[in-house]
Scaffold this motif. Structure first.
Motif, mmCIF file in Angstrom:
data_model
loop_
_atom_site.group_PDB
_atom_site.id
_atom_site.type_symbol
_atom_site.label_atom_id
_atom_site.label_comp_id
_atom_site.label_asym_id
_atom_site.label_seq_id
_atom_site.Cartn_x
_atom_site.Cartn_y
_atom_site.Cartn_z
ATOM 1 N N GLU A 73 89.678 33.874 30.377
ATOM 2 C CA GLU A 73 90.000 33.657 31.791
ATOM 3 C C GLU A 73 88.975 32.787 32.513
ATOM 4 O O GLU A 73 89.352 31.841 33.228
ATOM 5 C CB GLU A 73 90.152 35.000 32.512
ATOM 6 C CG GLU A 73 91.460 35.694 32.218
ATOM 7 C CD GLU A 73 91.561 37.056 32.856
ATOM 8 O OE1 GLU A 73 92.692 37.470 33.182
ATOM 9 O OE2 GLU A 73 90.518 37.722 33.024
ATOM 10 N N ALA A 92 99.214 27.914 34.345
ATOM 11 C CA ALA A 92 99.256 29.117 33.511
ATOM 12 C C ALA A 92 100.627 29.771 33.610
ATOM 13 O O ALA A 92 101.206 29.855 34.700
ATOM 14 C CB ALA A 92 98.164 30.093 33.937
ATOM 15 N N ASN A 94 102.827 33.241 32.263
ATOM 16 C CA ASN A 94 102.896 34.536 31.573
ATOM 17 C C ASN A 94 104.258 34.643 30.881
ATOM 18 O O ASN A 94 105.289 34.745 31.551
ATOM 19 C CB ASN A 94 102.728 35.678 32.576
ATOM 20 C CG ASN A 94 102.988 37.042 31.948
ATOM 21 O OD1 ASN A 94 102.984 37.199 30.738
ATOM 22 N ND2 ASN A 94 103.227 38.033 32.794
ATOM 23 N N ALA A 113 95.283 37.809 39.342
ATOM 24 C CA ALA A 113 94.911 36.484 39.853
ATOM 25 C C ALA A 113 93.966 36.610 41.042
ATOM 26 O O ALA A 113 93.015 35.835 41.182
ATOM 27 C CB ALA A 113 96.163 35.717 40.255
ATOM 28 N N PHE A 118 91.855 33.120 40.531
ATOM 29 C CA PHE A 118 92.500 31.996 39.856
ATOM 30 C C PHE A 118 92.657 30.818 40.812
ATOM 31 O O PHE A 118 93.082 30.986 41.957
ATOM 32 C CB PHE A 118 93.875 32.394 39.330
ATOM 33 C CG PHE A 118 93.842 33.251 38.087
ATOM 34 C CD1 PHE A 118 92.648 33.565 37.454
ATOM 35 C CD2 PHE A 118 95.018 33.742 37.546
ATOM 36 C CE1 PHE A 118 92.618 34.346 36.306
ATOM 37 C CE2 PHE A 118 95.015 34.525 36.399
ATOM 38 C CZ PHE A 118 93.810 34.838 35.782
ATOM 39 N N TYR A 122 99.883 30.617 38.557
ATOM 40 C CA TYR A 122 100.080 31.611 37.509
ATOM 41 C C TYR A 122 101.547 31.993 37.580
ATOM 42 O O TYR A 122 101.966 32.743 38.462
ATOM 43 C CB TYR A 122 99.163 32.806 37.743
ATOM 44 C CG TYR A 122 99.103 33.818 36.628
ATOM 45 C CD1 TYR A 122 99.471 33.508 35.317
ATOM 46 C CD2 TYR A 122 98.660 35.124 36.879
ATOM 47 C CE1 TYR A 122 99.392 34.444 34.302
ATOM 48 C CE2 TYR A 122 98.566 36.074 35.872
ATOM 49 C CZ TYR A 122 98.940 35.726 34.589
ATOM 50 O OH TYR A 122 98.864 36.666 33.581
#
Length: 202
Positions: A73, A92, A94, A113, A118, A122
């Motif tokens: 990360e 990014a 998922n 996040a 982040f 995401y």
């Protein structure tokens, strides 16, 4: 009659395999990656076309729960901070099914996040439609794309670097080296490596 049924089943099986295998294989270096529209942690849809000034993208399939993903990360954040200003932002995604991996729910993505700070989108691969197109199998799994007139060309596939356990022991920073080669108009020496991480939960 039995032979006809057997033959029909065999033909159906061959057709299924013929169409299923390419999808499972995913992108190879040199392929054009299609765009997507996925929900970000802020609830907004994000597509590659939204990044008008981007020269390319560091697309990383990652998640909340995987210890390999967690180990990377901070390095993913560092990649984004270094290369986003140079035109290569991190995107990014998922890919996990929350029913199989509850820690990877959208709500917990938002929480993770925020905790980690982040600096990049995401995105949630709802319905798990995008990761099979890419051929991602692990978290994390990187696809470096270069934007061209022909589309977003896959230039590198694999791991972020050669040591997930100890960043101080890293000898090959694959993603960084690939981007620097592109920026200098040189050929990428290592175009593909084995992604090390947790299997994607379908």
């Amino acid at each position: 009659m039995v032979k006809l049924k057997y033959a029909a089943l065999l033909v159906a099986f061959v057709l299924v395999c013929a169409f299923a295998v390419p999808g499972a294989r995913g992108y190879k270096v040199g392929d054009v990656a299609t765009d997507f529209s996925l929900k970000n942690i802020d609830g907004k849809l994000v597509s590659l076309k939204d990044f008008n000034s981007a020269k390319g993208f560091i697309v990383i399939f990652t998640c909340n729960h995987c210890p390999f993903a967690k180990a990377y990360e901070d390095r993913i954040i560092a990649l984004d901070k270094k290369f986003k200003p140079q035109g290569y932002p991190v995107i990014a995604i998922n890919p996990n099914n929350p029913s199989k991996a509850p820690d990877d729910s959208f709500e917990l993505m938002q929480q993770r996040a925020k905790e980690k700070g982040f600096t990049f989108p995401y995105l949630f691969d709802d319905g798990q439609k995008i990761y099979p197109q890419y051929g991602a199998t692990k978290t994390p799994h990187v696809y470096l794309l270069q934007r061209t007139d022909q589309g977003n060309i896959v230039k590198y596939i694999g791991a972020i670097d050669d040591n997930y356990e100890d960043e101080s022991a890293v000898k090959q920073r694959y993603v960084e080296q690939a981007i620097e080669a592109l920026q200098n108009g040189k050929d990428i020496e290592t175009k593909e490596t084995k992604a090390i991480g947790c299997s994607i939960k379908a």
